[in-house]
Enzyme design. Structure first.
Site, PDB file in Angstrom:
ATOM      1  N   SER A 220       0.863  -1.177   0.000  1.00 34.61           N
ATOM      2  CA  SER A 220       0.000   0.000   0.000  1.00 34.61           C
ATOM      3  C   SER A 220       0.897   1.223   0.000  1.00 34.61           C
ATOM      4  O   SER A 220       1.614   1.482   0.968  1.00 34.61           O
ATOM      5  CB  SER A 220      -0.920   0.006   1.226  1.00 34.61           C
ATOM      6  OG  SER A 220      -1.726   1.168   1.244  1.00 34.61           O
ATOM      7  N   ARG A 221       0.876   1.983  -1.098  1.00 34.01           N
ATOM      8  CA  ARG A 221       1.812   3.101  -1.251  1.00 34.01           C
ATOM      9  C   ARG A 221       1.316   4.380  -0.588  1.00 34.01           C
ATOM     10  O   ARG A 221       2.067   5.333  -0.457  1.00 34.01           O
ATOM     11  CB  ARG A 221       2.075   3.360  -2.732  1.00 34.01           C
ATOM     12  CG  ARG A 221       2.578   2.134  -3.482  1.00 34.01           C
ATOM     13  CD  ARG A 221       2.925   2.466  -4.932  1.00 34.01           C
ATOM     14  NE  ARG A 221       3.262   1.249  -5.670  1.00 34.01           N
ATOM     15  CZ  ARG A 221       2.414   0.542  -6.379  1.00 34.01           C
ATOM     16  NH1 ARG A 221       1.147   0.926  -6.459  1.00 34.01           N
ATOM     17  NH2 ARG A 221       2.785  -0.549  -7.012  1.00 34.01           N
ATOM     18  N   VAL A 222       0.060   4.415  -0.209  1.00 37.10           N
ATOM     19  CA  VAL A 222      -0.527   5.627   0.360  1.00 37.10           C
ATOM     20  C   VAL A 222      -1.035   5.395   1.770  1.00 37.10           C
ATOM     21  O   VAL A 222      -0.875   6.234   2.658  1.00 37.10           O
ATOM     22  CB  VAL A 222      -1.675   6.154  -0.534  1.00 37.10           C
ATOM     23  CG1 VAL A 222      -2.339   7.373   0.082  1.00 37.10           C
ATOM     24  CG2 VAL A 222      -1.153   6.487  -1.927  1.00 37.10           C
TER      25      VAL A 222
END
Length: 537
Positions: A378-380
């Site tokens: 999950s990049r955010v």
């Protein structure tokens, strides 16, 4: 007797008055009749078949304009070729034959939006499918809309709780994020979406579920489960069945997004599920090939990337002056034989802000949800995660990935030192804690209590098979005995060392009877025996 000739001027005045009176009477009559004269451009059907039609004569038609066939069936002007127009039909083509009349409508495909759609099941054209009467709506909006501009967007700052320990702790999702769910057939992708919708019951989050090409029985079961758990009250279901026209499967996700955008622009937080975009891409490929568009990789048309990017770019978190709402997208796609480097998966991985990958190997071992933590990211969402998760989990993701590598190495029968054996035993207990039954989402304090207990080693002296019962005792003890700490966790406050110590002590007291049971050794539990048997085979 003298002749009296009429005055020329008085005759002209009388004639002029009569003409004026006739004109006024004619004007009043025309207004009463209310004639509605308009110019209408029409054409003729050349041929039809498999959800498309070729039409001639619509010289002024525009791209994506809605056209209407005889009988009220509509279509989208898709190919604007010289001498003919390729139309995607939004209804059955059985009753449309060559020579039928087609007319322009001068508008694009639109759909009703409004609060009246909550709790309803509709198709991509907003026709009701739930036998609850006509749909009440606020207004109509085009299904294809531009994504919000950059300056109207706000950073993703608030988490979207799924109720799943492995997701909320290790792969967190934020409100306004786009998180892809991918994996092979029948391994629990839709189950994750269902749990997430059910978990929004008291979170003030509205949900839109878009079913694309799914079997009718599966969709009916999904809707029944939503009703059983009271989730239909805040959910809109948009269905484009697999046996329906491919045109409806093509526009379904755009229509569902328009409905969700209306809620977002009212300042609401919205969750939208696309299940699944693999079948959406196949429907678009089918239509493109029928309309003789040049094929590219895997026979998909060249604009297949734009098909999904313009859809998912509409999910965002708006600034306060634009309503302050958010639209979180969880698109689902299907992989073939765990091939995540195929065309559609790589496209969507590059478009979205992270992915949740489901492994068939974990599914076969009954580790559900079968989420592969090493391939998921999950990049955010990590920036939106509540402080309590960061305090408790810490380096759990890294240590869990190391455990999986060590476990694979240990299966070759290698002699292990004591520290490595302890790491493997702890990892097996972490994996057991991260498993979770379907339709049982957990609150944030319950998740924190379970995760803190395993990271502090409270399950180390316990058989792996006994952990689910012990974990339930821990969750119940913490939520009932420490309500103030639970409130702090849910409000986003940082857990102090005293709070953590209190949770650990409460959990230890709850496990007083369980901790005396003998510890597992590699392969002792029934679950581990099954795993080793599967691996050796």
């Amino acid at each position: 007797m003298a002749d009296h000739k009429p005055d020329r001027g008085s005759l002209l005045d009388s004639l002029r008055g009569a003409v004026d009176g006739a004109e006024q009477a004619l004007d009043r009559a025309l207004k009463e009749v209310g004639t509605d004269l308009r110019v209408e451009e029409s054409g003729t059907v050349i041929s039809t078949g498999s959800g498309i039609a070729l039409v001639s004569g619509l010289e002024g038609v525009r791209a994506d304009e809605l056209v209407e066939f005889a009988g009220g069936i509509t279509g989208i002007a898709f190919n604007l070729d010289q001498g003919q127009v390729g139309v995607i039909m939004l209804g059955s083509s059985e009753n449309v034959v060559s020579g039928d009349r087609v007319r322009r409508t001068g508008r694009v495909v639109d759909i009703p939006v409004g609060e009246g759609l909550l709790g309803r099941v509709i198709d991509a054209s907003a026709a009701p499918l739930d036998n609850m009467g006509p749909v009440s709506f606020k207004e109509r909006r085009p299904v294809e809309r531009e994504a919000p501009p950059i300056m109207a967007r706000s950073p993703v700052t608030e988490p979207l709780q799924t109720g799943l320990k492995v997701v909320d702790a290790l792969i967190p999702v934020g409100r306004g994020q786009r998180e892809l769910i991918l994996g092979d057939r029948q391994i629990g992708k839709t189950a994750i979406a269902l749990d997430t919708i059910i978990n929004q019951a008291d979170k003030d989050v509205l949900s839109v579920y878009c079913s694309i090409g799914q079997q009718g029985a599966d969709v009916a079961k999904f809707i029944a489960q939503l009703r059983d758990y009271g989730a239909m009250e805040y959910t809109t279901v948009v269905v484009a069945s697999g046996d329906g026209p491919p045109g409806l499967r093509f526009i379904a996700p755009y229509a569902a997004t328009t409905i969700a955008e209306y809620y977002m622009e009212q300042g609401r937080d919205v969750l939208i599920i696309y299940d699944d975009l693999t079948l959406h891409a196949r429907a678009y490929r089918e239509l493109s090939l029928l309309l003789e568009r040049p094929p590219g990789r895997e026979a998909y048309p060249g604009d297949i990337f734009y098909l999904h990017s313009r859809l998912l770019e509409r999910s965002t978190h708006l600034r306060e002056e634009y309503g302050g709402g958010s639209l979180t997208a969880l698109p689902i796609i299907e992989t073939q034989a765990q091939n995540i480097s195929a065309y559609i998966p790589t496209n969507l991985i590059s478009i979205t802000d992270g992915q949740i990958y489901l492994s068939p190997d974990l599914f076969q071992r009954n580790h559900l949800p079968a989420i592969d933590v090493g391939k998921s990211v999950s990049r955010v969402g990590g920036k939106t995660q509540l402080p309590a998760y960061r305090t408790v989990t810490g380096d759990l993701r890294l240590s869990y990935a190391q455990f999986e590598e060590l476990e694979m190495f240990a299966r070759f029968g290698t002699r292990l030192d004591e520290k490595t054996s302890q790491t493997i035993e702890r990892g097996r207990r972490v994996r057991k804690v991260l498993t979770q039954p379907e339709l049982q989402p957990l609150t944030i304090p319950e998740q924190i209590a379970a995760l803190l207990a395993v990271t502090e080693g409270l399950y180390d002296q316990m058989a792996v098979d006994n952990i689910p019962v012990a974990e339930k005792k821990v969750r119940q003890a913490v939520t009932s005995n420490l309500p103030e700490i639970c409130t702090k966790i849910e409000s986003g406050e940082l857990l102090s060392e005293e709070d953590q110590a209190a949770i650990v002590e409460t959990a230890r007291n709850a496990l007083a009877g369980e901790s005396e049971k003998p510890a597992d050794h590699p392969g002792n539990s029934s679950a581990e025996k099954d795993e080793n048997k599967n691996d050796s085979s």
